[in-house]
Design a protein around this motif. Sequence first.
Motif, PDB file in Angstrom:
ATOM      1  N   ARG A   1       0.714  -1.152  -0.028  1.00  0.00           N
ATOM      2  CA  ARG A   1      -0.041  -0.117  -0.112  1.00  0.00           C
ATOM      3  C   ARG A   1       0.875   1.125  -0.202  1.00  0.00           C
ATOM      4  O   ARG A   1       1.991   1.471   0.554  1.00  0.00           O
ATOM      5  CB  ARG A   1      -0.808   0.149   1.176  1.00  0.00           C
ATOM      6  N   VAL A   2       0.588   2.343  -0.878  1.00  0.00           N
ATOM      7  CA  VAL A   2       1.193   3.373  -0.716  1.00  0.00           C
ATOM      8  C   VAL A   2       0.884   4.202   0.457  1.00  0.00           C
ATOM      9  O   VAL A   2      -0.466   4.062   1.160  1.00  0.00           O
ATOM     10  CB  VAL A   2       0.491   4.456  -2.026  1.00  0.00           C
ATOM     11  N   LEU A   3       1.672   4.685   1.210  1.00  0.00           N
ATOM     12  CA  LEU A   3       1.536   5.571   2.303  1.00  0.00           C
ATOM     13  C   LEU A   3       1.940   6.992   2.141  1.00  0.00           C
ATOM     14  O   LEU A   3       3.020   7.483   1.626  1.00  0.00           O
ATOM     15  CB  LEU A   3       2.599   5.100   3.583  1.00  0.00           C
TER      16      LEU A   3
ATOM     17  N   HIS B   1      -3.048   9.945   7.276  1.00  0.00           N
ATOM     18  CA  HIS B   1      -4.183  10.388   8.251  1.00  0.00           C
ATOM     19  C   HIS B   1      -5.327   9.469   8.075  1.00  0.00           C
ATOM     20  O   HIS B   1      -6.239   9.310   9.130  1.00  0.00           O
ATOM     21  CB  HIS B   1      -4.508  11.769   8.048  1.00  0.00           C
ATOM     22  N   SER B   2      -5.605   8.655   7.016  1.00  0.00           N
ATOM     23  CA  SER B   2      -6.469   7.703   6.758  1.00  0.00           C
ATOM     24  C   SER B   2      -6.255   6.480   6.867  1.00  0.00           C
ATOM     25  O   SER B   2      -6.710   5.480   7.520  1.00  0.00           O
ATOM     26  CB  SER B   2      -7.365   7.841   5.453  1.00  0.00           C
ATOM     27  N   LEU B   3      -5.129   5.927   6.320  1.00  0.00           N
ATOM     28  CA  LEU B   3      -4.456   4.552   6.263  1.00  0.00           C
ATOM     29  C   LEU B   3      -4.011   4.095   7.661  1.00  0.00           C
ATOM     30  O   LEU B   3      -4.390   3.143   8.019  1.00  0.00           O
ATOM     31  CB  LEU B   3      -3.176   4.528   5.333  1.00  0.00           C
TER      32      LEU B   3
ATOM     33  N   GLY C   1      -2.141  15.319   5.292  1.00  0.00           N
ATOM     34  CA  GLY C   1      -2.924  14.885   4.765  1.00  0.00           C
ATOM     35  C   GLY C   1      -2.602  15.385   3.090  1.00  0.00           C
ATOM     36  O   GLY C   1      -2.513  16.536   2.855  1.00  0.00           O
ATOM     37  N   THR C   2      -2.718  14.426   2.252  1.00  0.00           N
ATOM     38  CA  THR C   2      -2.525  14.815   0.595  1.00  0.00           C
ATOM     39  C   THR C   2      -3.744  14.828  -0.130  1.00  0.00           C
ATOM     40  O   THR C   2      -4.675  14.230   0.166  1.00  0.00           O
ATOM     41  CB  THR C   2      -1.557  13.878   0.288  1.00  0.00           C
ATOM     42  N   VAL C   3      -3.535  15.636  -1.104  1.00  0.00           N
ATOM     43  CA  VAL C   3      -4.624  15.636  -2.057  1.00  0.00           C
ATOM     44  C   VAL C   3      -4.954  14.123  -2.696  1.00  0.00           C
ATOM     45  O   VAL C   3      -6.101  13.707  -3.123  1.00  0.00           O
ATOM     46  CB  VAL C   3      -4.181  16.441  -3.338  1.00  0.00           C
TER      47      VAL C   3
ATOM     48  N   GLU D   1     -15.194  12.433   1.905  1.00  0.00           N
ATOM     49  CA  GLU D   1     -14.120  13.166   1.530  1.00  0.00           C
ATOM     50  C   GLU D   1     -14.379  14.400   0.660  1.00  0.00           C
ATOM     51  O   GLU D   1     -15.001  14.149  -0.390  1.00  0.00           O
ATOM     52  CB  GLU D   1     -13.047  12.240   0.740  1.00  0.00           C
ATOM     53  N   ASP D   2     -13.864  15.550   1.141  1.00  0.00           N
ATOM     54  CA  ASP D   2     -14.546  16.668   0.504  1.00  0.00           C
ATOM     55  C   ASP D   2     -13.967  16.809  -1.148  1.00  0.00           C
ATOM     56  O   ASP D   2     -14.670  17.446  -1.935  1.00  0.00           O
ATOM     57  CB  ASP D   2     -14.043  18.192   1.228  1.00  0.00           C
ATOM     58  N   LEU D   3     -12.485  16.529  -1.210  1.00  0.00           N
ATOM     59  CA  LEU D   3     -11.969  16.761  -2.422  1.00  0.00           C
ATOM     60  C   LEU D   3     -12.630  15.779  -3.460  1.00  0.00           C
ATOM     61  O   LEU D   3     -12.407  16.306  -4.513  1.00  0.00           O
ATOM     62  CB  LEU D   3     -10.412  16.576  -2.317  1.00  0.00           C
TER      63      LEU D   3
HETATM   64  C1  FAD Z   1      -9.342  14.033  12.330  1.00  0.00           C
HETATM   65  C2  FAD Z   1      -9.393  13.919  10.754  1.00  0.00           C
HETATM   66  C3  FAD Z   1     -10.285  14.698  10.339  1.00  0.00           C
HETATM   67  C4  FAD Z   1     -10.680  14.730   8.957  1.00  0.00           C
HETATM   68  N1  FAD Z   1     -11.447  15.562   8.385  1.00  0.00           N
HETATM   69  C5  FAD Z   1     -11.717  15.730   7.016  1.00  0.00           C
HETATM   70  C6  FAD Z   1     -12.646  16.535   6.558  1.00  0.00           C
HETATM   71  O1  FAD Z   1     -13.249  17.150   7.185  1.00  0.00           O
HETATM   72  N2  FAD Z   1     -12.695  16.568   5.033  1.00  0.00           N
HETATM   73  C7  FAD Z   1     -11.884  15.592   4.379  1.00  0.00           C
HETATM   74  O2  FAD Z   1     -12.083  15.699   3.067  1.00  0.00           O
HETATM   75  N3  FAD Z   1     -11.091  14.836   4.985  1.00  0.00           N
HETATM   76  C8  FAD Z   1     -10.800  14.564   6.179  1.00  0.00           C
HETATM   77  N4  FAD Z   1      -9.892  14.009   6.630  1.00  0.00           N
HETATM   78  C9  FAD Z   1      -9.176  13.167   6.003  1.00  0.00           C
HETATM   79  C10 FAD Z   1      -7.808  13.836   5.164  1.00  0.00           C
HETATM   80  O3  FAD Z   1      -8.383  14.531   4.310  1.00  0.00           O
HETATM   81  C11 FAD Z   1      -6.789  12.786   4.796  1.00  0.00           C
HETATM   82  O4  FAD Z   1      -5.713  13.556   4.576  1.00  0.00           O
HETATM   83  C12 FAD Z   1      -7.232  11.893   3.635  1.00  0.00           C
HETATM   84  O5  FAD Z   1      -8.319  10.823   3.925  1.00  0.00           O
HETATM   85  C13 FAD Z   1      -6.123  11.008   3.412  1.00  0.00           C
HETATM   86  O6  FAD Z   1      -4.928  11.544   2.804  1.00  0.00           O
HETATM   87  P1  FAD Z   1      -3.495  11.003   3.285  1.00  0.00           P
HETATM   88  O7  FAD Z   1      -2.585  11.612   2.578  1.00  0.00           O
HETATM   89  O8  FAD Z   1      -3.149  11.105   4.734  1.00  0.00           O
HETATM   90  O9  FAD Z   1      -3.562   9.463   2.762  1.00  0.00           O
HETATM   91  P2  FAD Z   1      -3.081   8.127   3.647  1.00  0.00           P
HETATM   92  O10 FAD Z   1      -3.744   7.761   4.773  1.00  0.00           O
HETATM   93  O11 FAD Z   1      -1.705   8.007   3.530  1.00  0.00           O
HETATM   94  O12 FAD Z   1      -3.730   7.228   2.458  1.00  0.00           O
HETATM   95  C14 FAD Z   1      -5.309   6.788   2.300  1.00  0.00           C
HETATM   96  C15 FAD Z   1      -5.102   5.878   1.202  1.00  0.00           C
HETATM   97  O13 FAD Z   1      -4.888   6.290  -0.241  1.00  0.00           O
HETATM   98  C16 FAD Z   1      -3.740   5.526  -0.575  1.00  0.00           C
HETATM   99  N5  FAD Z   1      -2.769   6.307  -1.346  1.00  0.00           N
HETATM  100  C17 FAD Z   1      -2.476   7.670  -0.931  1.00  0.00           C
HETATM  101  N6  FAD Z   1      -1.849   8.374  -1.858  1.00  0.00           N
HETATM  102  C18 FAD Z   1      -1.706   7.300  -2.843  1.00  0.00           C
HETATM  103  C19 FAD Z   1      -1.289   7.626  -4.091  1.00  0.00           C
HETATM  104  N7  FAD Z   1      -0.791   8.676  -4.648  1.00  0.00           N
HETATM  105  N8  FAD Z   1      -1.510   6.715  -5.079  1.00  0.00           N
HETATM  106  C20 FAD Z   1      -2.214   5.546  -4.839  1.00  0.00           C
HETATM  107  N9  FAD Z   1      -2.783   5.377  -3.639  1.00  0.00           N
HETATM  108  C21 FAD Z   1      -2.802   6.314  -2.748  1.00  0.00           C
HETATM  109  C22 FAD Z   1      -3.239   4.865   0.604  1.00  0.00           C
HETATM  110  O14 FAD Z   1      -2.671   3.615   0.038  1.00  0.00           O
HETATM  111  C23 FAD Z   1      -4.455   4.533   1.365  1.00  0.00           C
HETATM  112  O15 FAD Z   1      -5.253   3.613   0.881  1.00  0.00           O
HETATM  113  C24 FAD Z   1      -9.650  13.867   8.083  1.00  0.00           C
HETATM  114  C25 FAD Z   1      -8.730  13.095   8.623  1.00  0.00           C
HETATM  115  C26 FAD Z   1      -8.576  13.067  10.274  1.00  0.00           C
HETATM  116  C27 FAD Z   1      -7.547  12.030  10.539  1.00  0.00           C
END
Ligand code: FAD
Length: 290
Positions: free
Chosen positions: A28-30, A34-36, A109-111, A122-124
């Motif tokens: 899995r990509v990390l 914040h979600s994974l 957190g990333t786009v 997820e808003d985006l």
């Molecule tokens: C307390 C809290 C509140 C939040 N509130 C909101 C909110 O109000 N609105 C909102 O929209 N979001 C919210 N989020 C989620 C936030 O936007 C996260 O950043 C987002 O869900 C995941 O981004 P990440 O970079 O952390 O991904 P990760 O947690 O690293 O990955 C998430 C998933 O995507 C996969 N992945 C990641 N990047 C790639 C890539 N480039 N290619 C392929 N697979 C990939 C991973 O393998 C995993 O399955 C919240 C999160 C938290 C912890």
Amino acid sequence: MQVPSHVEYERATSVEHALSLLSRPETRVLAGGHSLIPMMKLRLAQPEVLVDINGLAELAFIALAGDQLRIGALARHADLLSSAVAGQWFPIFHDAEREVADPIVRLWGTVGGSLCQADPSEDLSAVFAAVRATAVIRGQHGERMVPVREFHLGPYETVIRPGELLAEIRVPVRPGTGSAYEKVARRVGDWSVAAAGAVLRLHTDHGRTVIESAGIGLTAVGAEHFVAAEAEDFLAGRVASSESFAAAGAIAAERCHPAADQRGPEDFKRHLVAELTTRALRRAAARAGS
Ligand SMILES: Cc1cc2nc3c(=O)[nH]c(=O)nc-3n(C[C@H](O)[C@H](O)[C@H](O)COP(=O)(O)OP(=O)(O)OC[C@H]3O[C@@H](n4cnc5c(N)ncnc54)[C@H](O)[C@@H]3O)c2cc1C
């Protein structure tokens, strides 16, 4: 369950390196994690290998290139919120990012992670659907383009195949376009109860302001591919007016599929969709004209 099961950790040094690591099974990509990571702690996700892409500066960019806004998958929420070029062409990004979680989550957190997580709240996802973006997906055998409106297959499911990663998102830039995002959450920084994003392209015809095209994205209300397609069709070619915006809001509310949960009953969510869609359209129209 608060502790993830055993997992191997690999830090990618280039996109090619990441892709070769991802060719192993159960990887899995990390990204921001914040979600994974919470899902791994709950054992809802149990990858055997994590491929950390946080060192890949080549995926962390936001830039205007010709008639496209290009956003690298590793751009953080905070980067999008502070990007002048993104805000200039698509204020909807700034509206939405102001409402995503809190500054700590936005810094990590990333786009790309937001889109790939495919959480219905997820808003985006709704924002990129509204602006009709295209996802650029990389694999060991090359690159493929997928409209964001076809990217999500269902909750927590996308078109990304094993061994691939989302590299960037491209958004067509067209002058005369306005956009806006309206969200209702139970408290500041919370996930949406419901939200609506609108993008309008307007032109003047015999002194009337006419809608050339409309994009409407809905968050957390079970809209197919996060889109209010019937409301978009209704608006195309109509005069941009409060009446047509309210009618589109009513159509969006009728055609989505919200589920009753701890955030509210179904009829309340439909009411929000009607109101938020109408407001987002009104604000998008005002911005298109300015
Ligand atoms: C307390 C809290 C509140 C939040 N509130 C909101 C909110 O109000 N609105 C909102 O929209 N979001 C919210 N989020 C989620 C936030 O936007 C996260 O950043 C987002 O869900 C995941 O981004 P990440 O970079 O952390 O991904 P990760 O947690 O690293 O990955 C998430 C998933 O995507 C996969 N992945 C990641 N990047 C790639 C890539 N480039 N290619 C392929 N697979 C990939 C991973 O393998 C995993 O399955 C919240 C999160 C938290 C912890």
